[in-house]
Design a protein around this motif. Structure first.
Motif, PDB file in Angstrom:
ATOM      1  N   LEU A  29      59.621  -5.767 -20.879  1.00 58.13           N
ATOM      2  CA  LEU A  29      58.272  -5.203 -21.007  1.00 58.13           C
ATOM      3  C   LEU A  29      58.270  -3.682 -21.148  1.00 58.13           C
ATOM      4  O   LEU A  29      57.215  -3.055 -20.988  1.00 58.13           O
ATOM      5  CB  LEU A  29      57.409  -5.593 -19.798  1.00 58.13           C
TER       6      LEU A  29
ATOM      7  N   LYS B  31      55.613  -2.133 -23.226  1.00 61.66           N
ATOM      8  CA  LYS B  31      54.212  -2.306 -22.790  1.00 61.66           C
ATOM      9  C   LYS B  31      53.886  -1.439 -21.582  1.00 61.66           C
ATOM     10  O   LYS B  31      52.821  -1.586 -20.980  1.00 61.66           O
ATOM     11  CB  LYS B  31      53.974  -3.775 -22.407  1.00 61.66           C
TER      12      LYS B  31
ATOM     13  N   LEU C  64      47.809  -7.989 -21.190  1.00 61.60           N
ATOM     14  CA  LEU C  64      49.046  -8.737 -21.457  1.00 61.60           C
ATOM     15  C   LEU C  64      48.715 -10.195 -21.763  1.00 61.60           C
ATOM     16  O   LEU C  64      47.744 -10.755 -21.241  1.00 61.60           O
ATOM     17  CB  LEU C  64      49.967  -8.683 -20.225  1.00 61.60           C
ATOM     18  N   SER C  65      49.570 -10.827 -22.570  1.00 60.38           N
ATOM     19  CA  SER C  65      49.449 -12.276 -22.785  1.00 60.38           C
ATOM     20  C   SER C  65      49.875 -12.995 -21.507  1.00 60.38           C
ATOM     21  O   SER C  65      50.434 -12.373 -20.587  1.00 60.38           O
ATOM     22  CB  SER C  65      50.362 -12.699 -23.935  1.00 60.38           C
TER      23      SER C  65
ATOM     24  N   GLU D 104      53.605 -12.602 -20.867  1.00 62.15           N
ATOM     25  CA  GLU D 104      53.945 -11.224 -20.479  1.00 62.15           C
ATOM     26  C   GLU D 104      53.475 -10.938 -19.054  1.00 62.15           C
ATOM     27  O   GLU D 104      54.191 -10.308 -18.265  1.00 62.15           O
ATOM     28  CB  GLU D 104      53.294 -10.240 -21.453  1.00 62.15           C
TER      29      GLU D 104
ATOM     30  N   ARG E 158      55.809 -12.388 -16.655  1.00 63.03           N
ATOM     31  CA  ARG E 158      57.053 -11.600 -16.537  1.00 63.03           C
ATOM     32  C   ARG E 158      56.816 -10.352 -15.699  1.00 63.03           C
ATOM     33  O   ARG E 158      57.689  -9.950 -14.920  1.00 63.03           O
ATOM     34  CB  ARG E 158      57.587 -11.235 -17.925  1.00 63.03           C
TER      35      ARG E 158
ATOM     36  N   SER F 259      58.513 -18.233 -24.003  1.00 63.88           N
ATOM     37  CA  SER F 259      58.157 -17.571 -22.743  1.00 63.88           C
ATOM     38  C   SER F 259      58.705 -18.344 -21.551  1.00 63.88           C
ATOM     39  O   SER F 259      59.137 -17.756 -20.557  1.00 63.88           O
ATOM     40  CB  SER F 259      56.641 -17.446 -22.610  1.00 63.88           C
TER      41      SER F 259
END
Ligand SMILES: Nc1ncnc2c1ncn2[C@@H]1O[C@H](COP(=O)(O)OP(=O)(O)OP(=O)(O)O)[C@@H](O)[C@H]1O
Ligand SMILES: [Mg+2]
Length: 242
Positions: free
Chosen positions: A126, A129, A137-138, A141, A144, A171
């Motif tokens: 990440l 980001k 975030l998705s 993400e 994580r 993912s």
């Protein structure tokens, strides 16, 4: 580059659970759980919806008391060692701040080396980001980032409650790889999942809960081809028995 993570040997194991009962609103949701877990590895907790998996994790983490029975992490009661474990929920709980600030907050609160933040973000993929608001975030993400926050506390035990439900296959594998790496460093993993493929990939042993009791606790190599209990056999073959 700072090392994000360190190797562990935990004194919190063995975990001993004896005659654990939890009643909620007159319903008995854990009904005499007995469990012994040794020092290393990845234990998957499986079982149908409502079997008591999430509540068991909360009791193990010391977030709520049981009605009766006993949990011992080594010599300790769960509430004495909550800070030495980390619990990651199915829906990540993040601060409404940047990705980087989410890690900074945990490092600061726990008195950890603040310069580890970038390495932790890199560890979970990440870094790019870091300055973005965490709320953008998705799902994968965000999960994580939740894992990076958990790892920032240097947990001796990592408790995971369906951390990959509703994530795409890439993912899911990314999370599994982070968890497996933590396991190989000696972090004790206790992982709730309904994903049979995932359990096959990373479990060393499986605890199967049925109606608030441990129906079986078996090495993964035996559990999947030859579950001992009718409840686990039905679950693995897709039959719903509640
Ligand atoms: N706060 C609560 N009040 C009343 N009942 C509750 C409460 N929390 C959980 N329960 C009940 O306890 C039982 C076990 O819940 P738990 O969340 O541990 O199940 P689970 O095995 O994690 O299920 P799932 O696979 O659906 O996540 C369920 O029947 C649930 O309805
Ligand atoms: Mg649950």
């Amino acid at each position: 580059m700072k090392t994000a993570l360190s190797a562990h040997a935990t004194a919190l194991l063995p975990l001993t659970v004896r005659d654990l009962v939890l009643r909620v609103d007159k319903a008995t949701v854990l009904d005499g759980v007995n469990l012994d877990l040794g020092g290393r590895g990845c234990t998957m907790i499986m079982g149908a919806n409502g079997a008591g998996k999430s509540l068991l994790l909360k009791l193990l983490h010391g977030l709520m008391p049981s009605t009766s029975g006993r949990i011992s992490w080594g010599e300790h009661a769960p509430s004495e060692v909550t800070a030495r474990q980390a619990l990651v929920f199915q829906k990540p709980v993040l601060l409404r701040r940047s990705v980087a600030a989410n890690i900074d907050f945990v490092l600061k609160a726990r008195g950890k080396d603040m310069t580890r933040r970038d390495a932790l973000l890199e560890h979970v993929g990440l870094s790019h980001k870091a300055g973005q608001p965490a709320r953008l975030l998705s799902g994968g993400e965000a999960q994580r980032l939740a894992l990076a926050r958990a790892l920032a506390t240097d947990p001796e035990v990592l408790l995971l409650d369906e951390p990959t439900a509703s994530l795409d296959p890439a993912s899911v594998l990314a999370i599994e790889s982070i968890v497996s790496e933590a396991c190989s460093r000696g972090v004790r993993i206790i992982f709730v999942t309904h994903d049979i493929g995932q359990a096959r990939r990373i479990a060393d042993d499986v605890v199967f809960l049925h109606r608030g009791r441990v129906a079986e606790h078996t090495a993964a190599a035996t559990f999947f081809p030859e579950p001992h209990s009718d409840a686990a056999r039905n679950y693995l073959s897709g039959k719903i028995v509640v």
